[in-house]
Design an enzyme around this catalytic site. Structure first.
Site, PDB file in Angstrom:
ATOM      1  N   ILE A   1     -25.088 -19.139  -9.726  1.00 45.73           N
ATOM      2  CA  ILE A   1     -24.627 -18.781 -10.937  1.00 45.73           C
ATOM      3  C   ILE A   1     -23.287 -18.168 -10.494  1.00 45.73           C
ATOM      4  O   ILE A   1     -23.116 -17.419  -9.786  1.00 45.73           O
ATOM      5  CB  ILE A   1     -25.555 -17.438 -11.577  1.00 45.73           C
ATOM      6  CG1 ILE A   1     -26.970 -17.705 -11.812  1.00 45.73           C
ATOM      7  CG2 ILE A   1     -24.731 -16.861 -12.814  1.00 45.73           C
ATOM      8  CD1 ILE A   1     -27.672 -16.501 -11.887  1.00 45.73           C
ATOM      9  N   THR A   2     -22.281 -18.704 -11.127  1.00 45.24           N
ATOM     10  CA  THR A   2     -20.816 -18.312 -10.668  1.00 45.24           C
ATOM     11  C   THR A   2     -20.584 -16.850 -11.648  1.00 45.24           C
ATOM     12  O   THR A   2     -21.128 -16.782 -12.459  1.00 45.24           O
ATOM     13  CB  THR A   2     -19.836 -19.370 -11.234  1.00 45.24           C
ATOM     14  OG1 THR A   2     -19.696 -19.506 -12.794  1.00 45.24           O
ATOM     15  CG2 THR A   2     -20.062 -20.668 -10.674  1.00 45.24           C
ATOM     16  N   GLY A   3     -19.884 -16.120 -10.939  1.00 44.87           N
ATOM     17  CA  GLY A   3     -19.688 -14.700 -11.447  1.00 44.87           C
ATOM     18  C   GLY A   3     -20.878 -13.811 -11.724  1.00 44.87           C
ATOM     19  O   GLY A   3     -21.189 -13.206 -12.892  1.00 44.87           O
ATOM     20  N   ALA A   4     -21.933 -13.764 -10.976  1.00 45.53           N
ATOM     21  CA  ALA A   4     -22.896 -13.218 -10.906  1.00 45.53           C
ATOM     22  C   ALA A   4     -23.258 -11.688 -10.591  1.00 45.53           C
ATOM     23  O   ALA A   4     -24.183 -11.300 -10.670  1.00 45.53           O
ATOM     24  CB  ALA A   4     -24.264 -13.878  -9.953  1.00 45.53           C
ATOM     25  N   ASN A   5     -21.943 -11.189 -10.270  1.00 41.56           N
ATOM     26  CA  ASN A   5     -21.957  -9.635  -9.849  1.00 41.56           C
ATOM     27  C   ASN A   5     -21.915  -8.839 -10.818  1.00 41.56           C
ATOM     28  O   ASN A   5     -21.873  -7.595 -10.624  1.00 41.56           O
ATOM     29  CB  ASN A   5     -20.793  -9.730  -8.795  1.00 41.56           C
ATOM     30  CG  ASN A   5     -19.493 -10.022  -9.429  1.00 41.56           C
ATOM     31  OD1 ASN A   5     -18.960 -10.996  -9.530  1.00 41.56           O
ATOM     32  ND2 ASN A   5     -18.769  -8.928  -9.867  1.00 41.56           N
ATOM     33  N   SER A   6     -21.361  -9.357 -12.254  1.00 37.19           N
ATOM     34  CA  SER A   6     -21.336  -8.283 -13.112  1.00 37.19           C
ATOM     35  C   SER A   6     -21.667  -8.881 -14.813  1.00 37.19           C
ATOM     36  O   SER A   6     -21.791 -10.144 -14.762  1.00 37.19           O
ATOM     37  CB  SER A   6     -20.018  -7.711 -13.218  1.00 37.19           C
ATOM     38  OG  SER A   6     -18.978  -8.909 -13.534  1.00 37.19           O
ATOM     39  N   GLY A   7     -21.736  -8.052 -15.576  1.00 42.40           N
ATOM     40  CA  GLY A   7     -21.855  -8.583 -16.810  1.00 42.40           C
ATOM     41  C   GLY A   7     -23.205  -9.425 -17.343  1.00 42.40           C
ATOM     42  O   GLY A   7     -24.176  -9.307 -16.590  1.00 42.40           O
TER      43      GLY A   7
ATOM     44  N   TYR B   1      -7.874 -18.468 -23.495  1.00 38.54           N
ATOM     45  CA  TYR B   1      -9.246 -18.523 -23.473  1.00 38.54           C
ATOM     46  C   TYR B   1     -10.003 -19.365 -24.569  1.00 38.54           C
ATOM     47  O   TYR B   1     -10.779 -20.197 -24.159  1.00 38.54           O
ATOM     48  CB  TYR B   1      -9.770 -16.947 -23.804  1.00 38.54           C
ATOM     49  CG  TYR B   1     -10.971 -16.717 -23.854  1.00 38.54           C
ATOM     50  CD1 TYR B   1     -11.674 -16.774 -22.425  1.00 38.54           C
ATOM     51  CD2 TYR B   1     -11.765 -16.589 -25.027  1.00 38.54           C
ATOM     52  CE1 TYR B   1     -13.150 -16.580 -22.613  1.00 38.54           C
ATOM     53  CE2 TYR B   1     -13.176 -16.325 -25.019  1.00 38.54           C
ATOM     54  CZ  TYR B   1     -13.908 -16.339 -23.602  1.00 38.54           C
ATOM     55  OH  TYR B   1     -15.251 -16.134 -23.639  1.00 38.54           O
TER      56      TYR B   1
END
Length: 333
Positions: A46-52, A214
């Protein structure tokens, strides 16, 4: 006789109760991933798995005994996320924090080298990480691409291409591309994919209701999912896009001022999902066996969603080819 003090105290309490009931009623329409199959032995990246949403997706997968690679730009935050999950969930799958900066092709290449050295297969790749940054800041990736184009689209496309061998070894496997229904607001100008004209307007004070960078990148995500699904047809790798919904996360932190929290509180409370609720559709798209073998689809609220956007096959092909050219040349065209 009831005192005025009691009446005044009851009014705000009643308002809170009513708001709570309204939110509960609205949340009934937010689907949940009902699949709870054990994922032991399966590796999810998972990319960006540290938040949200990425963090909540990781938590859900770990509960199902999966091995989860936390591919994050800030390795310390990735380690903190892993520690947080272990504190909340004593048992579960394996959690592996790794450093990946999607704004750098060199970082992507080094990351893939480490992954290939440590893992013989990837069962599911979840391209979740994304940025939303005011255009007037004119932020770029290490290679000079406009930040939304570079991170949300090109970075993930390059990462996916480099990991295809490991995904093929795990078939049936999946690629999940986290997009948004805001892709319908996107409009691609192939003479200016780096949005130089839009950035110039933003710097002069012209404000757009929706961030063009975006929205365009989310449209690119959709086209990427559709094109890749066609290219990998009958390979055993399913490629699908999904939308978590309107979620309360730190994704829009560049746009939020302190007073926005006060003004937007009622809207957030009544209309916005939590990150955990938004992650349900991501988990569904990544794990539900009912959609295995289905590729090139778009999911929202744990169900297939037919986008009203008039996708153009020629535009899809042109974007894929142009993106490959930019990745190969490592510079904006």
């Amino acid at each position: 006789m009831v005192s005025a003090t009691v009446i005044y105290a009851a009014v705000p309490i009643s308002a809170v109760v009513v708001l709570g009931l309204v939110r509960k009623w609205r949340s009934r329409n937010w689907a949940k991933c009902t699949s709870n199959t054990c994922l032991r032995g399966k590796t999810f990246l998972i990319t960006g798995a540290n938040s949200g949403i990425g963090l909540e997706t990781a938590k859900a997968l770990v509960k199902r005994k999966a091995r989860v690679i936390f591919a994050c730009r800030d390795i310390e935050k990735a380690k903190q996320a892993v520690a947080q999950i272990r504190h909340e969930q004593v048992t579960g799958g394996e959690l592996i924090p790794m450093q990946l900066d999607l704004a750098s092709f060199e970082s992507i290449e080094k990351f893939v080298e480490v992954v290939k050295a440590g893992f013989n297969k990837i069962d599911v790749l979840i391209n979740n990480a994304g940025v939303v940054i005011p255009l007037e800041l004119d932020m770029k990736t290490k290679e000079g691409f406009e930040i939304h184009l570079g991170v949300n689209h090109l970075g993930h496309m390059y990462l996916t291409n480099l990991l295809l061998d490991l995904l093929k070894k795990a078939t049936p496997s999946r690629i999940v591309i986290v997009s948004s229904t805001l892709h319908t607001k996107g409009k691609l100008d192939f003479d200016d994919l780096n949005l130089r004209a839009q950035i110039k307007k933003a710097k002069s004070g012209e404000v757009s209701r929706h961030n063009p960078g975006y929205c365009n990148s989310k449209l690119m995500n959709m086209y990427h999912a559709r094109a890749l699904a066609d290219k990998l047809r009958d390979s055993g790798i399913d490629v699908n896009a999904c939308c978590p919904g309107f979620c309360y996360t730190n994704l829009f932190r560049y746009f939020i001022k302190w007073y926005h929290y006060i003004l937007m509180a009622p809207v957030a409370f009544l209309f916005m999902k939590s990150a955990k609720q938004g992650a349900e559709t991501v988990v569904f798209t990544a794990t539900d066996y009912g959609i295995e073998g289905h590729s090139g689809k778009f999911y929202s609220n744990c169900a297939e969603y037919i986008s009203p956007y008039p996708f153009d096959k020629n535009e899809e092909t042109k974007l894929y080819e142009r993106s490959e050219e930019m990745i190969k040349s490592r510079k904006p065209l």
